[in-house]
Design a protein around this motif. Structure first.
Motif, short mmCIF file in Angstrom:
data_model
loop_
_atom_site.label_atom_id
_atom_site.label_comp_id
_atom_site.label_asym_id
_atom_site.label_seq_id
_atom_site.Cartn_x
_atom_site.Cartn_y
_atom_site.Cartn_z
N LYS A 26 -2.38 2.81 -11.37
CA LYS A 26 -2.23 3.31 -9.99
C LYS A 26 -0.83 3.05 -9.46
CE LYS A 26 -7.04 3.12 -8.48
NZ LYS A 26 -8.06 2.33 -7.73
N CYS A 27 -0.32 1.89 -9.79
CA CYS A 27 1.02 1.54 -9.33
C CYS A 27 2.07 2.49 -9.89
CB CYS A 27 1.34 0.10 -9.74
SG CYS A 27 3.00 -0.42 -9.29
N VAL A 28 1.99 2.74 -11.18
CA VAL A 28 2.97 3.63 -11.81
C VAL A 28 2.81 5.05 -11.30
CG1 VAL A 28 3.77 4.59 -13.99
CG2 VAL A 28 3.17 2.19 -13.86
N GLU A 29 1.56 5.46 -11.10
CA GLU A 29 1.33 6.80 -10.57
C GLU A 29 1.92 6.95 -9.17
OE1 GLU A 29 -2.86 7.22 -10.91
OE2 GLU A 29 -2.81 7.78 -13.03
N LYS A 30 1.86 5.86 -8.44
CA LYS A 30 2.35 5.90 -7.07
C LYS A 30 3.87 5.80 -6.97
CE LYS A 30 1.65 3.70 -2.54
NZ LYS A 30 0.92 2.64 -1.81
N TYR A 31 4.43 4.86 -7.72
CA TYR A 31 5.86 4.61 -7.59
C TYR A 31 6.68 5.17 -8.74
CZ TYR A 31 4.35 1.25 -4.04
OH TYR A 31 3.80 0.66 -2.93
N GLY A 32 6.01 5.60 -9.78
CA GLY A 32 6.73 6.11 -10.94
C GLY A 32 7.13 5.00 -11.88
N GLY A 34 9.69 2.69 -14.11
CA GLY A 34 10.94 2.04 -13.75
C GLY A 34 10.73 0.96 -12.71
N LYS A 35 11.83 0.29 -12.36
CA LYS A 35 11.75 -0.82 -11.40
C LYS A 35 10.64 -1.79 -11.81
CE LYS A 35 14.60 1.15 -8.30
NZ LYS A 35 15.85 0.55 -7.80
N TRP A 36 10.64 -2.13 -13.08
CA TRP A 36 9.53 -2.91 -13.60
C TRP A 36 9.43 -4.29 -12.98
CZ3 TRP A 36 5.82 -0.40 -15.69
CH2 TRP A 36 6.07 0.77 -16.40
N HIS A 37 10.57 -4.80 -12.52
CA HIS A 37 10.52 -6.13 -11.89
C HIS A 37 9.71 -6.11 -10.61
CE1 HIS A 37 13.83 -4.07 -9.88
NE2 HIS A 37 13.76 -4.96 -8.91
N GLN A 38 9.57 -4.90 -10.03
CA GLN A 38 8.80 -4.80 -8.79
C GLN A 38 7.33 -4.48 -9.03
OE1 GLN A 38 10.75 -1.84 -6.42
NE2 GLN A 38 12.61 -3.07 -6.11
N VAL A 39 7.05 -4.07 -10.25
CA VAL A 39 5.69 -3.60 -10.56
C VAL A 39 4.62 -4.68 -10.36
CG1 VAL A 39 4.21 -2.81 -12.45
CG2 VAL A 39 6.38 -1.68 -12.02
N PRO A 40 4.83 -5.90 -10.86
CA PRO A 40 3.78 -6.91 -10.69
C PRO A 40 3.42 -7.12 -9.22
CG PRO A 40 5.39 -7.66 -12.28
CD PRO A 40 5.95 -6.41 -11.69
N LEU A 41 4.46 -7.11 -8.39
CA LEU A 41 4.23 -7.31 -6.96
C LEU A 41 3.51 -6.11 -6.36
CD1 LEU A 41 4.98 -9.61 -5.00
CD2 LEU A 41 6.90 -8.20 -4.25
N ARG A 42 4.03 -4.93 -6.67
CA ARG A 42 3.46 -3.71 -6.11
C ARG A 42 2.01 -3.51 -6.56
NH1 ARG A 42 8.53 0.42 -7.25
NH2 ARG A 42 9.52 0.26 -5.22
N ALA A 43 1.77 -3.83 -7.82
CA ALA A 43 0.44 -3.58 -8.37
C ALA A 43 -0.53 -4.72 -8.06
CB ALA A 43 0.53 -3.37 -9.87
N GLY A 44 0.02 -5.83 -7.63
CA GLY A 44 -0.83 -6.99 -7.39
C GLY A 44 -1.31 -7.63 -8.68
#
Length: 248
Positions: A26-32, A34-44
């Motif tokens: 869901k996180c990747v679908e939403k934000y695309g 990349g920016k993998w350092h932000q993914v854990p935070l964004r995805a929870g």
DNA sequence: AAAAGTCACAACCGCTGTACA
DNA sequence: ATGTACAGCGGTTGTGACTTT
């Protein structure tokens, strides 16, 4: 694969759960991507960025092909490995739906074994292999435009920096093979060589392919054409020979 | 049927290259 | 020119599944 393993930092390790997969997807679908350092935070997710990236690239990304490698795929892997060595991401880039990890695993478990002990027959793979040691193309940095524009490579660019040739190969491949087809690999070689010729024309620097390109490339690629994928391969291999002479 | 050996593959780790301040 | 953060890659490991003895 213990999914409950946790680093001292509190980051989860081990196998991914369905829930984690869903969150990441869901996180990747939403934000695309990349920016993998932000993914854990964004995805929870309580995962490190590397783990998230790897999980996405190797498992969750759409259109990932599962199951056995076809004979064509194995053949392509062998030939690309002969030329590129352990450049798994590059090799995987020529195999639609396959990941670098897949290719690497397949090589390590199926193909490398054949290199070491060719007498031993793999239980599953029926492809007969004739693997010979060859010099590997080891990309070396060269100077060219920081614009990374293939068309303008080496042309009147005052601003230069060093870029791995791989990157250029990727650019070439992505510019010509965004929608991989059956003769994907063939297109790639064609465009690669076309590009090399072009660069030679516009840039007299002999350093572009200063790697140890073996004349066996010629034979390798000629063999590659035996599948009846495309006509006119004699001309193609002759071009390679010309290129080889040119570069020398 | 059970133990031992082997395979397959997901995941982790460390390193390198790149971008940017 | 330098340092730092990030992305990506390849090597390696861990473990469940499968096969052989």
């Amino acid at each position: 694969m213990n999914s409950s393993i946790t680093k001292s930092s509190g980051v989860r390790k081990g196998a991914w759960t369905e829930e984690e997969d869903t969150l990441l997807r869901k996180c990747v679908e939403k934000y695309g991507e990349g920016k993998w350092h932000q993914v854990p935070l964004r995805a929870g997710l309580n995962r490190c960025r590397k783990s998230c990236r790897l999980r996405w690239l190797n498992y969750l990304r759409p259109h990932i092909k599962r199951g056995d490698f076809s004979e064509d795929e194995v053949d392509l892997i062998l030939r690309l490995h002969k030329l590129l060595g352990n450049r798994w991401s590059l090799i995987a880039g020529r195999l639609p739906g396959r990941t670098a990890n897949d290719v690497k695993n397949y090589w390590n478990t199926h193909l490398q074994r054949k290199l070491i002990s060719p007498h031993r027959q793999d239980r599953k793979c029926k492809v007969s292999l004739k693997i010979t040691e060859n010099n590997i193309v080891r990309p070396r940095p060269r100077t060219f435009s920081s614009t990374k524009n293939i068309v303008s490579l080496g042309r009147n660019d005052s601003n230069t920096n060093t870029v791995d040739k791989d990157e250029r190969c990727k650019q070439i491949s992505t510019s010509t093979c965004d929608n991989p087809t059956a003769d994907d690999g063939v297109q790639w070689w064609t465009s690669l060589l076309a590009n090399c010729n072009e660069i030679k024309e516009v840039d007299e620097s002999p350093s572009l392919l200063h790697e140890e390109i073996s004349p066996t490339i010629n034979g390798g690629i000629s063999n590659c054409m035996q599948g009846g994928q495309i006509s006119g391969w004699d001309d193609f291999s002759a071009d390679i020979h010309d290129l080889w002479n040119l570069l020398n």
